[in-house]
Design an enzyme around this catalytic site. Structure first.
Site, mmCIF file in Angstrom:
data_model
loop_
_atom_site.group_PDB
_atom_site.id
_atom_site.type_symbol
_atom_site.label_atom_id
_atom_site.label_comp_id
_atom_site.label_asym_id
_atom_site.label_seq_id
_atom_site.Cartn_x
_atom_site.Cartn_y
_atom_site.Cartn_z
ATOM 1 N N CYS A 89 9.675 9.728 -10.165
ATOM 2 C CA CYS A 89 9.317 10.480 -9.063
ATOM 3 C C CYS A 89 10.201 11.650 -8.700
ATOM 4 O O CYS A 89 10.074 12.566 -7.753
ATOM 5 C CB CYS A 89 9.196 9.690 -7.905
ATOM 6 S SG CYS A 89 7.740 8.522 -8.094
ATOM 7 N N HIS A 130 9.575 14.288 -1.708
ATOM 8 C CA HIS A 130 8.603 13.595 -2.271
ATOM 9 C C HIS A 130 7.796 12.811 -1.605
ATOM 10 O O HIS A 130 8.190 12.220 -0.765
ATOM 11 C CB HIS A 130 9.477 12.555 -3.233
ATOM 12 C CG HIS A 130 8.605 11.548 -4.127
ATOM 13 N ND1 HIS A 130 7.396 12.020 -4.941
ATOM 14 C CD2 HIS A 130 8.583 10.119 -4.208
ATOM 15 C CE1 HIS A 130 6.865 10.901 -5.462
ATOM 16 N NE2 HIS A 130 7.634 9.774 -5.064
ATOM 17 N N ASN A 146 0.685 9.256 -3.894
ATOM 18 C CA ASN A 146 1.966 9.460 -4.692
ATOM 19 C C ASN A 146 1.478 10.118 -5.962
ATOM 20 O O ASN A 146 0.927 9.229 -6.803
ATOM 21 C CB ASN A 146 2.686 8.281 -4.513
ATOM 22 C CG ASN A 146 4.077 8.580 -5.446
ATOM 23 O OD1 ASN A 146 4.214 9.293 -5.862
ATOM 24 N ND2 ASN A 146 4.877 7.602 -5.342
HETATM 25 O O1 UT7 Z 1 7.516 6.852 -5.426
HETATM 26 C C1 UT7 Z 1 8.152 5.873 -6.141
HETATM 27 C C2 UT7 Z 1 9.133 5.071 -5.257
HETATM 28 N N1 UT7 Z 1 8.124 4.360 -4.692
HETATM 29 C C3 UT7 Z 1 8.119 4.161 -3.281
HETATM 30 O O2 UT7 Z 1 9.085 4.692 -2.628
HETATM 31 C C4 UT7 Z 1 7.149 2.944 -2.555
HETATM 32 C C5 UT7 Z 1 8.348 2.361 -1.711
HETATM 33 N N2 UT7 Z 1 7.205 0.996 -0.960
HETATM 34 C C6 UT7 Z 1 6.344 1.302 -0.002
HETATM 35 O O3 UT7 Z 1 6.103 2.393 0.230
HETATM 36 C C7 UT7 Z 1 6.088 0.098 0.744
HETATM 37 O O4 UT7 Z 1 6.875 -1.114 0.422
HETATM 38 C C8 UT7 Z 1 4.634 -0.550 0.168
HETATM 39 C C9 UT7 Z 1 3.628 0.516 0.743
HETATM 40 C C10 UT7 Z 1 4.495 -0.518 -1.315
HETATM 41 C C11 UT7 Z 1 4.234 -1.631 0.846
HETATM 42 O O5 UT7 Z 1 4.439 -1.727 2.323
HETATM 43 P P1 UT7 Z 1 5.396 -2.791 3.170
HETATM 44 O O6 UT7 Z 1 5.209 -2.347 4.648
HETATM 45 O O7 UT7 Z 1 6.743 -2.847 2.457
HETATM 46 O O8 UT7 Z 1 4.262 -4.004 2.905
HETATM 47 P P2 UT7 Z 1 5.065 -5.361 2.291
HETATM 48 O O9 UT7 Z 1 5.135 -5.183 0.888
HETATM 49 O O10 UT7 Z 1 6.126 -6.109 3.133
HETATM 50 O O11 UT7 Z 1 3.571 -6.308 2.631
HETATM 51 C C12 UT7 Z 1 3.188 -6.653 4.046
HETATM 52 C C13 UT7 Z 1 2.193 -7.390 3.878
HETATM 53 C C14 UT7 Z 1 1.973 -8.559 2.870
HETATM 54 O O12 UT7 Z 1 1.212 -9.574 3.416
HETATM 55 P P3 UT7 Z 1 1.967 -10.887 4.077
HETATM 56 O O13 UT7 Z 1 3.090 -11.421 2.917
HETATM 57 O O14 UT7 Z 1 2.767 -10.288 5.179
HETATM 58 O O15 UT7 Z 1 0.945 -11.894 4.394
HETATM 59 C C15 UT7 Z 1 1.435 -8.010 1.613
HETATM 60 O O16 UT7 Z 1 0.705 -8.761 0.715
HETATM 61 O O17 UT7 Z 1 0.916 -6.588 3.612
HETATM 62 C C16 UT7 Z 1 0.068 -7.074 2.478
HETATM 63 N N3 UT7 Z 1 -0.187 -6.023 1.717
HETATM 64 C C17 UT7 Z 1 -1.416 -5.344 1.786
HETATM 65 N N4 UT7 Z 1 -2.354 -5.777 2.643
HETATM 66 C C18 UT7 Z 1 -3.869 -4.976 2.727
HETATM 67 C C19 UT7 Z 1 0.364 -5.405 0.440
HETATM 68 N N5 UT7 Z 1 -0.768 -4.471 0.110
HETATM 69 C C20 UT7 Z 1 -1.611 -4.553 0.858
HETATM 70 C C21 UT7 Z 1 -2.854 -3.842 0.730
HETATM 71 N N6 UT7 Z 1 -3.841 -3.909 1.842
HETATM 72 N N7 UT7 Z 1 -2.966 -2.791 0.130
#
Ligand code: UT7
Length: 355
Positions: A134, A274, A304
């Site tokens: 990225c 980004h 993204n």
């Molecule tokens: O560009 C390259 C670099 N990449 C990035 O910068 C991405 C960096 N990471 C992120 O942007 C975020 O971590 C994500 C958007 C990928 C995820 O957001 P988050 O707030 O960190 O969510 P999380 O992984 O902590 O998940 C929270 C909850 C989980 O459920 P439980 O365990 O709390 O029951 C996930 O299973 O949200 C759940 N979850 C979803 N729910 C509905 C994860 N993905 C989804 C989804 N829809 N698509």
């Protein structure tokens, strides 16, 4: 010291002085995004997700997807380059170098840059790919800048392009909602004015690879039936770990750039971050103590697009860009890679936008 030697030294100093006055400036931008739009609602029919979760956690409303048998990254990069040539009135044969930054090349080899250069008719250019995930586009800009500052090359195109849909696992809700396809191309040329790229601060840390990578398809684990069955050709990401690094690294490098060049928050025209997650962008802007109005954001439209996010932003905001605007580009990505570029915008965007 003899008079002749003195004159030679003076001439060398003068040459050096003149050389150091050259800057590399962006003199045009074009983009290409495919027609097909994948909405949050459509994604919620594919995996267990919903519009509310995606919007509140990422800021993404939709993304563009390249459809069609045999279509690859070059099919977005080439039209972006052709449009760039038209828009800037540049002849294809005058381009010296094309750098394609991508993590989704058409094929392992040859370089997608070679394919784009062929499709766009850049007969006299040499071309190569650059992979910094990225952060690729800002790595590409700094690379292009050094070629121009060497004095050897005058017209360099950097095209950031990715068909992320080719490596996204549409059964994995934690990654499939994030990514989209697109391409953006810029022309860089030398200028003796005090505009263009002023400074770049790039970093990488390969130990971060454990959090974000593609497990198979490279030399360490070539493609096999097993790797396909194990879905190892898709993006693997530990979202939370990447999120933490992204917030701290992008903010640190952007604030450092402001401090180094004594840029007060109110003096910055634009932050061009980004577009990975709106929360990462907001956190970076807060650390820089700038107003949300100073931040280019279009993640809601495209998601993204990896190497294309920054040129897509510059293009969408082109009509607001004024000559002399102080701008910081900032990115974080797989590798890990991260960095910031400080530039003074080199032309009046309103005069050429939408061309
Ligand atoms: O560009 C390259 C670099 N990449 C990035 O910068 C991405 C960096 N990471 C992120 O942007 C975020 O971590 C994500 C958007 C990928 C995820 O957001 P988050 O707030 O960190 O969510 P999380 O992984 O902590 O998940 C929270 C909850 C989980 O459920 P439980 O365990 O709390 O029951 C996930 O299973 O949200 C759940 N979850 C979803 N729910 C509905 C994860 N993905 C989804 C989804 N829809 N698509």
């Amino acid at each position: 010291m003899s008079g002749k030697i003195k004159i030679a030294i003076l001439a060398a100093c003068k040459n050096k002085e003149n050389m150091s006055k050259i800057n590399a400036a962006i003199t045009g931008i074009s983009t290409y995004v495919p027609d097909y739009i994948l909405t949050n609602d459509e994604l919620s029919t594919m995996v267990d997700t919903n519009n509310e979760w995606i919007l509140s956690r990422t800021g993404i409303k939709k993304r563009h997807i390249l459809k069609g048998e045999g279509k690859g990254t070059s099919d977005m990069g080439a039209p972006a380059v052709l449009q760039l040539l038209k828009k800037t009135g540049t002849k294809a044969e005058d381009i010296d170098l094309l750098i394609c930054t991508t993590v989704t090349p058409d094929m392992q080899f040859p370089a997608t840059a070679n394919i784009i250069a062929d499709k766009a008719g850049l007969k006299n250019a040499f071309s190569f790919d650059l992979n910094a995930a990225c952060s690729g586009f800002i790595y590409g800009l700094q690379t292009a800048r050094t070629y121009i500052l060497s004095g050897l090359y005058k017209k360099v195109i950097v095209v950031g392009a990715d068909k992320m849909s080719s490596i996204v696992d549409y059964t994995d809700r934690t990654t499939c909602v994030l990514f989209g396809d697109g391409a953006g191309a810029v022309l860089l040329e030398p200028t003796t004015e005090n505009f263009g790229i002023i400074d770049a601060d790039l970093h990488s840390d390969g130990s971060g690879r454990i959090h974000l990578h593609q497990k198979a398809g490279g030399s360490a684990k070539p493609a096999s039936h097993e790797t396909i069955d194990a879905r190892e050709h898709y993006i693997f990401q530990e979202g939370q770990a990447v999120f933490k690094f992204a917030v701290s690294r992008m903010a640190d490098v952007s604030v450092d750039m402001m401090n180094k060049h004594h840029i007060k928050p109110e003096d910055l025209a634009w932050l061009v971050p980004h577009q990975a997650n709106l929360r990462i962008i907001d956190a970076t802007a807060r650390r820089m103590r700038i107003d949300p109005k100073q931040v280019m954001i279009n993640i809601q439209e495209y998601g993204n697009t990896t190497d294309a996010t920054i040129p897509l932003c510059l293009h969408d905001y082109e009509k607001h860009l004024k000559k002399g605007d102080k701008i910081i580009l900032s990115a974080f990505g797989g590798g890990f890679t991260w960095g910031a570029i400080y530039m003074k915008w080199a032309y009046d965007g309103a005069a050429v936008a939408d061309r």
